[in-house]
Design a protein around this motif. Structure first.
Motif, PDB file in Angstrom:
ATOM      1  N   SER A  91       0.849  -1.199   0.000  1.00 17.93           N
ATOM      2  CA  SER A  91       0.000   0.000   0.000  1.00 17.93           C
ATOM      3  C   SER A  91       0.877   1.237   0.000  1.00 17.93           C
ATOM      4  O   SER A  91       2.083   1.155   0.226  1.00 17.93           O
ATOM      5  CB  SER A  91      -0.839   0.057   1.275  1.00 17.93           C
ATOM      6  N   ALA A  92       0.240   2.385  -0.136  1.00 19.59           N
ATOM      7  CA  ALA A  92       0.950   3.664  -0.020  1.00 19.59           C
ATOM      8  C   ALA A  92       1.463   3.826   1.406  1.00 19.59           C
ATOM      9  O   ALA A  92       0.849   3.331   2.342  1.00 19.59           O
ATOM     10  CB  ALA A  92      -0.008   4.795  -0.358  1.00 19.59           C
ATOM     11  N   THR A  94      -2.478   8.211   1.224  1.00 18.26           N
ATOM     12  CA  THR A  94      -3.681   8.281   0.374  1.00 18.26           C
ATOM     13  C   THR A  94      -4.631   9.370   0.886  1.00 18.26           C
ATOM     14  O   THR A  94      -5.188  10.141   0.095  1.00 18.26           O
ATOM     15  CB  THR A  94      -4.382   6.912   0.319  1.00 18.26           C
ATOM     16  N   GLU A 104       1.212   4.317  -4.034  1.00 20.23           N
ATOM     17  CA  GLU A 104       1.725   2.941  -4.060  1.00 20.23           C
ATOM     18  C   GLU A 104       3.021   2.865  -4.890  1.00 20.23           C
ATOM     19  O   GLU A 104       3.871   2.005  -4.635  1.00 20.23           O
ATOM     20  CB  GLU A 104       0.660   2.000  -4.632  1.00 20.23           C
ATOM     21  N   PHE A 117      -3.797  -1.628  -5.155  1.00 19.28           N
ATOM     22  CA  PHE A 117      -4.817  -0.583  -5.262  1.00 19.28           C
ATOM     23  C   PHE A 117      -5.017  -0.051  -6.685  1.00 19.28           C
ATOM     24  O   PHE A 117      -5.926   0.709  -6.936  1.00 19.28           O
ATOM     25  CB  PHE A 117      -4.408   0.537  -4.283  1.00 19.28           C
ATOM     26  N   ARG A 139     -11.072   2.277  -1.558  1.00 23.14           N
ATOM     27  CA  ARG A 139     -10.211   2.369  -0.374  1.00 23.14           C
ATOM     28  C   ARG A 139      -9.915   0.976   0.186  1.00 23.14           C
ATOM     29  O   ARG A 139     -10.773   0.109   0.197  1.00 23.14           O
ATOM     30  CB  ARG A 139     -10.847   3.245   0.716  1.00 23.14           C
ATOM     31  N   GLY A 140      -8.684   0.803   0.624  1.00 24.39           N
ATOM     32  CA  GLY A 140      -8.282  -0.508   1.128  1.00 24.39           C
ATOM     33  C   GLY A 140      -8.047  -1.518   0.008  1.00 24.39           C
ATOM     34  O   GLY A 140      -7.903  -2.715   0.244  1.00 24.39           O
ATOM     35  N   GLY A 141      -7.973  -1.024  -1.238  1.00 25.54           N
ATOM     36  CA  GLY A 141      -7.938  -1.908  -2.408  1.00 25.54           C
ATOM     37  C   GLY A 141      -6.680  -2.745  -2.579  1.00 25.54           C
ATOM     38  O   GLY A 141      -6.661  -3.661  -3.400  1.00 25.54           O
ATOM     39  N   SER A 142      -5.634  -2.452  -1.805  1.00 25.04           N
ATOM     40  CA  SER A 142      -4.431  -3.290  -1.929  1.00 25.04           C
ATOM     41  C   SER A 142      -4.706  -4.725  -1.474  1.00 25.04           C
ATOM     42  O   SER A 142      -4.080  -5.667  -1.968  1.00 25.04           O
ATOM     43  CB  SER A 142      -3.288  -2.721  -1.094  1.00 25.04           C
ATOM     44  N   ASP A 143      -5.625  -4.876  -0.541  1.00 23.74           N
ATOM     45  CA  ASP A 143      -6.015  -6.234  -0.139  1.00 23.74           C
ATOM     46  C   ASP A 143      -6.564  -6.994  -1.344  1.00 23.74           C
ATOM     47  O   ASP A 143      -6.256  -8.173  -1.554  1.00 23.74           O
ATOM     48  CB  ASP A 143      -7.120  -6.195   0.934  1.00 23.74           C
TER      49      ASP A 143
HETATM   50  N1  ASP Z   1      -3.610   3.220  -0.181  1.00 22.47           N
HETATM   51  C1  ASP Z   1      -4.980   2.832  -0.420  1.00 22.47           C
HETATM   52  C2  ASP Z   1      -5.865   3.290   0.709  1.00 22.47           C
HETATM   53  O1  ASP Z   1      -5.370   3.834   1.673  1.00 22.47           O
HETATM   54  C3  ASP Z   1      -5.110   1.382  -0.675  1.00 22.47           C
HETATM   55  C4  ASP Z   1      -4.779   0.516   0.513  1.00 22.47           C
HETATM   56  O2  ASP Z   1      -4.198   0.955   1.474  1.00 22.47           O
HETATM   57  O3  ASP Z   1      -5.125  -0.671   0.466  1.00 22.47           O
HETATM   58  O4  ASP Z   1      -7.053   3.100   0.649  1.00 22.47           O
END
Ligand code: ASP
Ligand code: MG
Length: 410
Positions: A41-42, A47, A74, A136, A150-154
């Protein structure tokens, strides 16, 4: 040789020292005889910072440009992590989401992954590289950069693990797994060894922030096990897997896995509505039109051709909901709107809920004993939720956690 996908969240790559720690964990995984693909992730809250920067320029940014901006976070992580791994003497290459072959639909800012083309990653792996992929982000059919919500790296980690047919998918963050309830509120909350996909989705929907829900949905669809664990300890975390696998592994009866709570709730009641067809449709389609998300709904039985409807929304939507309801209700003679902003939702979640008829009764009995008044009830296959007074929230969670046997054994 097994292939492992490791994903590290923003707090795991927030500064140079953490980045070096991640590099050493990745190298250790490779030295243990694995091929390794790393998703990052970033760094830190970058982000959020990027979103603030855009906010200062315009309140209505172009979605395409927003994705160009957000995808930069990222890119910083992949390049720095690659430098750290190279400095430790390992072969490494970093790839953007599109170089990694992650293809998505044309929705900007919350694109859906359509396909993973693993050729490039596979060829780097076969040349003995550790491959680092920017989470992401993806490429759409117009060759534009998009992001996955958001949270898309998962989600990146999960789709890569599926697409590369990885033996395991490990998601690292600053928490060491999924707990029976929030350990910040209940000191003797326990880390769970296993949790099913559906329980995880219910818990995420009720406030537990561990994994992006869409990533859990995709993992469930493809039967991919996810191991969530901490970057900063060697302990095992929590395995998110299918209900069948958990049932096979556990000998004892399964009842409840967790208690969740959510204070971000407001309850509305419309009193004395006409008992005629189309009333509920009118209310809820008007709310939907202004994008108000309604959670629980109950309607009372009609008395004298009048009925009441209660429902909950998230607390920040209270004002908007009130304005909308005032408009609707002015069309009905005698109807009135009441709002209670001081409520909380408490949920009991577990795959045992559907096979054990006693769970709801036990929950209500516990509330009765502690004189906690239930204002609303809703159930799903594996969850029972009650709305209670906000002041009763902590007591309710404590008692349920104890009485359902979730506390650490003393
Ligand atoms: N950097 C993005 C976010 O904060 C993706 C991630 O962290 O998964 O939503
Ligand atoms: Mg993040």
């Amino acid at each position: 040789m097994a292939l492992v996908v490791m994903k590290f969240g923003g707090s795991s790559v927030a500064d140079a020292d953490k980045m070096k720690l991640v590099a050493s964990r990745v190298i250790a995984k490779k030295n243990a005889g694995n091929k390794v693909v790393v998703v990052v992730s970033a760094p830190g809250d970058m982000t959020d910072k990027l979103l603030e920067m855009a906010d200062k320029i315009t309140l209505s940014p172009l979605a395409r440009e927003m994705d160009v901006l957000l995808a930069t976070g990222e890119m910083i992580s992949i390049s720095l992590l690659a430098m750290a791994i190279d400095a430790m003497g390992e072969k490494v290459v970093s790839l953007s989401g599109y170089q990694a072959g992650i293809l998505a639909d044309i929705n900007y800012t919350k694109a859906r992954v359509k396909k993973v083309n693993p050729n490039k990653i596979n060829s780097f792996l076969s040349e003995n590289n550790i491959v680092i992929v920017a989470g992401f982000q993806a490429l759409n059919s117009k060759c534009d950069i998009t992001t996955l919500g958001r949270g898309g790296s998962d989600l990146t980690a999960v789709v890569l693990a599926v697409g590369l047919k990885a033996g395991s998918c490990e998601i690292y963050s600053d928490v060491d797994g999924v707990y029976t309830t929030d350990p910040r509120l209940i000191k003797d909350a326990k880390k769970l060894e296993y949790i099913s996909y559906d329980e995880m989705l219910e818990m995420a929907g009720s406030g537990a922030q561990v994994l992006q829900s869409r990533s859990v949905e995709v993992a469930k669809k493809f039967g991919l096990e996810i191991h969530t664990r901490s970057t900063f300890s060697k302990n095992c975390g929590t395995i998110i897997t299918s209900e069948e696998r958990i049932r096979r592994k556990k000998m004892e009866e399964l009842l409840v896995s967790g208690i969740t709570f959510d204070k971000n709730q407001a309850k509305f009641t419309i009193i004395d509505l006409p008992d005629t067809p189309g009333i509920a449709a009118k209310i809820f389609s008007s709310l939907a039109k202004v994008a108000i998300n309604v959670d629980m709904i109950i309607q009372s039985a009609a008395v004298n051709k009048k009925s009441n409807i209660s429902f909950t929304v998230s607390r920040e939507e209270t004002k908007k909901t009130q304005i909308e309801l005032d408009k609707i209700v002015s069309e009905f003679k005698d109807s009135q709107v009441a709002c209670d902003e001081h409520v909380a939702k408490i949920s009991v979640v577990g795959i045992g809920v559907k096979s054990n008829v006693g769970v709801a009764g036990k929950m209500f009995e516990i509330f009765h004993k502690k004189e906690i008044n239930i204002k609303m009830i809703s159930t799903s296959e594996i969850k029972i939720s009650c709305i209670v007074d906000e002041m009763d929230m902590v007591k309710a969670v404590e008692e349920l956690h104890k009485e359902f046997g979730l506390s650490k054994k003393k």
